[in-house]
Design a protein around this motif. Structure first.
Motif, PDB file in Angstrom:
ATOM      1  N   SER A 222       3.233  79.445  50.099  1.00 36.38           N
ATOM      2  CA  SER A 222       2.559  78.571  49.574  1.00 36.38           C
ATOM      3  C   SER A 222       2.317  78.908  47.939  1.00 36.38           C
ATOM      4  O   SER A 222       2.407  80.181  47.780  1.00 36.38           O
ATOM      5  CB  SER A 222       1.019  78.554  50.179  1.00 36.38           C
ATOM      6  N   HIS A 223       2.010  77.967  47.234  1.00 33.09           N
ATOM      7  CA  HIS A 223       1.789  78.332  45.655  1.00 33.09           C
ATOM      8  C   HIS A 223       0.371  77.656  45.330  1.00 33.09           C
ATOM      9  O   HIS A 223       0.126  76.707  45.766  1.00 33.09           O
ATOM     10  CB  HIS A 223       2.906  77.937  44.954  1.00 33.09           C
TER      11      HIS A 223
ATOM     12  N   LEU B  78      10.547  76.316  52.932  1.00 33.17           N
ATOM     13  CA  LEU B  78       9.713  75.135  53.064  1.00 33.17           C
ATOM     14  C   LEU B  78       8.165  75.911  52.149  1.00 33.17           C
ATOM     15  O   LEU B  78       7.675  76.618  52.302  1.00 33.17           O
ATOM     16  CB  LEU B  78       9.092  75.107  54.388  1.00 33.17           C
ATOM     17  N   GLY B  79       8.211  75.100  50.922  1.00 33.45           N
ATOM     18  CA  GLY B  79       7.120  75.282  49.969  1.00 33.45           C
ATOM     19  C   GLY B  79       5.879  74.541  50.276  1.00 33.45           C
ATOM     20  O   GLY B  79       5.823  73.734  50.964  1.00 33.45           O
TER      21      GLY B  79
ATOM     22  N   MET C  88      -4.353  79.931  54.061  1.00 33.54           N
ATOM     23  CA  MET C  88      -3.799  80.185  52.796  1.00 33.54           C
ATOM     24  C   MET C  88      -5.041  79.996  51.678  1.00 33.54           C
ATOM     25  O   MET C  88      -4.697  80.313  50.509  1.00 33.54           O
ATOM     26  CB  MET C  88      -2.769  79.191  52.597  1.00 33.54           C
ATOM     27  N   ILE C  89      -6.127  79.205  51.970  1.00 30.00           N
ATOM     28  CA  ILE C  89      -7.075  79.124  51.087  1.00 30.00           C
ATOM     29  C   ILE C  89      -8.319  80.457  51.019  1.00 30.00           C
ATOM     30  O   ILE C  89      -8.810  80.512  52.289  1.00 30.00           O
ATOM     31  CB  ILE C  89      -8.009  77.964  51.161  1.00 30.00           C
ATOM     32  N   HIS C  90      -8.280  81.228  50.076  1.00 33.77           N
ATOM     33  CA  HIS C  90      -9.132  82.458  50.140  1.00 33.77           C
ATOM     34  C   HIS C  90     -10.306  82.141  49.066  1.00 33.77           C
ATOM     35  O   HIS C  90     -10.022  82.302  47.943  1.00 33.77           O
ATOM     36  CB  HIS C  90      -8.332  83.855  49.745  1.00 33.77           C
ATOM     37  N   PRO C  91     -11.510  82.116  49.313  1.00 28.28           N
ATOM     38  CA  PRO C  91     -12.571  81.541  48.525  1.00 28.28           C
ATOM     39  C   PRO C  91     -12.716  82.099  47.379  1.00 28.28           C
ATOM     40  O   PRO C  91     -13.126  82.081  46.451  1.00 28.28           O
ATOM     41  CB  PRO C  91     -13.818  81.599  49.530  1.00 28.28           C
TER      42      PRO C  91
ATOM     43  N   ARG D 231      -0.828  82.887  47.186  1.00 26.40           N
ATOM     44  CA  ARG D 231       0.774  82.833  47.436  1.00 26.40           C
ATOM     45  C   ARG D 231       1.105  83.708  48.979  1.00 26.40           C
ATOM     46  O   ARG D 231       1.290  84.898  49.002  1.00 26.40           O
ATOM     47  CB  ARG D 231       1.173  84.054  46.317  1.00 26.40           C
ATOM     48  N   SER D 232       0.942  83.049  49.866  1.00 24.17           N
ATOM     49  CA  SER D 232       1.075  83.334  51.263  1.00 24.17           C
ATOM     50  C   SER D 232       2.499  83.240  51.652  1.00 24.17           C
ATOM     51  O   SER D 232       3.260  82.178  51.281  1.00 24.17           O
ATOM     52  CB  SER D 232       0.452  82.628  52.212  1.00 24.17           C
ATOM     53  N   VAL D 233       3.022  84.238  52.432  1.00 24.36           N
ATOM     54  CA  VAL D 233       4.520  83.952  53.146  1.00 24.36           C
ATOM     55  C   VAL D 233       4.480  84.090  54.541  1.00 24.36           C
ATOM     56  O   VAL D 233       3.758  85.005  55.031  1.00 24.36           O
ATOM     57  CB  VAL D 233       5.294  85.120  52.555  1.00 24.36           C
TER      58      VAL D 233
END
Length: 208
Positions: free
Chosen positions: A36-37, A67-68, A110-113, A122-124
């Motif tokens: 993710s970006h 896969l983005g 993937m969302i960190h408040p 930026r998760s992998v």
């Protein structure tokens, strides 16, 4: 609850720059590099997308599908790809997920408040052909990923699966691997007829 190594990667159906995909069906018998970006048309993300594209042959050689993902729309992604190609001297062809309702980002945590309420960090996730999560890494928004490490980890996982071994610190393809302590010397003589170097009874190095 956060996803952990060994969990089944959640399935989803979602729009991408290559049309709608059902994740598990799309992945098939391949490994997946899901990453993710935070946002399109941002500098660090542009370099990461470009680098992923430049490494297309390296991923393909390892049976890996990139896969983005971001929370921008397909339309924004498609406009941005032109910029990525132009500035990074590449031809980006892998799909980018348009997670505008944050469904996948929430499922994959993937969302960190502390970073953002709406943009993904930026998760992998490295996911194997059995749809199991084999590795997770999370980078802050301001730090680009190390793609040498991503490829190295895939090599290590695939080598471990093939030969039933572990890999030491800083291992790279071609270096010695470790015979797991769970393998007795008697079993190791059959499994590793090339022999091994025993530093300690629990620390045995061999070549594969």
């Amino acid at each position: 609850m956060s996803l952990r190594i060994g969990d089944t990667a959640p399935d989803f159906t979602i729009p991408t720059t290559k049309g709608d995909i059902s994740f598990h069906d799309w992945a098939g018998d391949k490994w997946v590099f899901l990453f993710s970006h935070p946002a399109d048309f941002t500098p660090v993300c542009t370099t990461e997308m470009g680098r992923t594209s430049q490494l297309a042959d390296e991923f393909a050689a390892r049976n890996v599908l990139p896969l983005g993902l971001s929370t921008d729309s397909v339309e924004e992604h498609l406009k941005w790809i032109d910029d990525v190609n132009d500035t990074q001297n590449t031809d980006l062809s892998f799909p980018i997920i348009a997670d505008i309702d944050h469904a996948v980002a929430q499922a994959y945590d993937m969302i960190h408040p502390g970073e953002s309420e709406t943009a993904a960090v930026r998760s992998v996730f490295i996911i194997d052909p059995n749809k199991k999560i084999r590795l997770t890494m999370t980078y802050p928004m301001s730090v680009g990923r190390n793609f040498d490490e991503i490829l190295r980890v895939v090599d290590a996982l695939q080598t471990g699966d093939k030969y039933k071994v572990a890999t030491p610190a800083d291992w790279v393809m071609g270096a010695k691997v470790i015979i797991p302590p769970s393998v007795t010397n008697q079993a190791a003589r059959t499994q590793f007829p090339q022999g091994w170097d025993e530093v300690r009874p629990y620390l045995r190095f061999t070549k594969v």
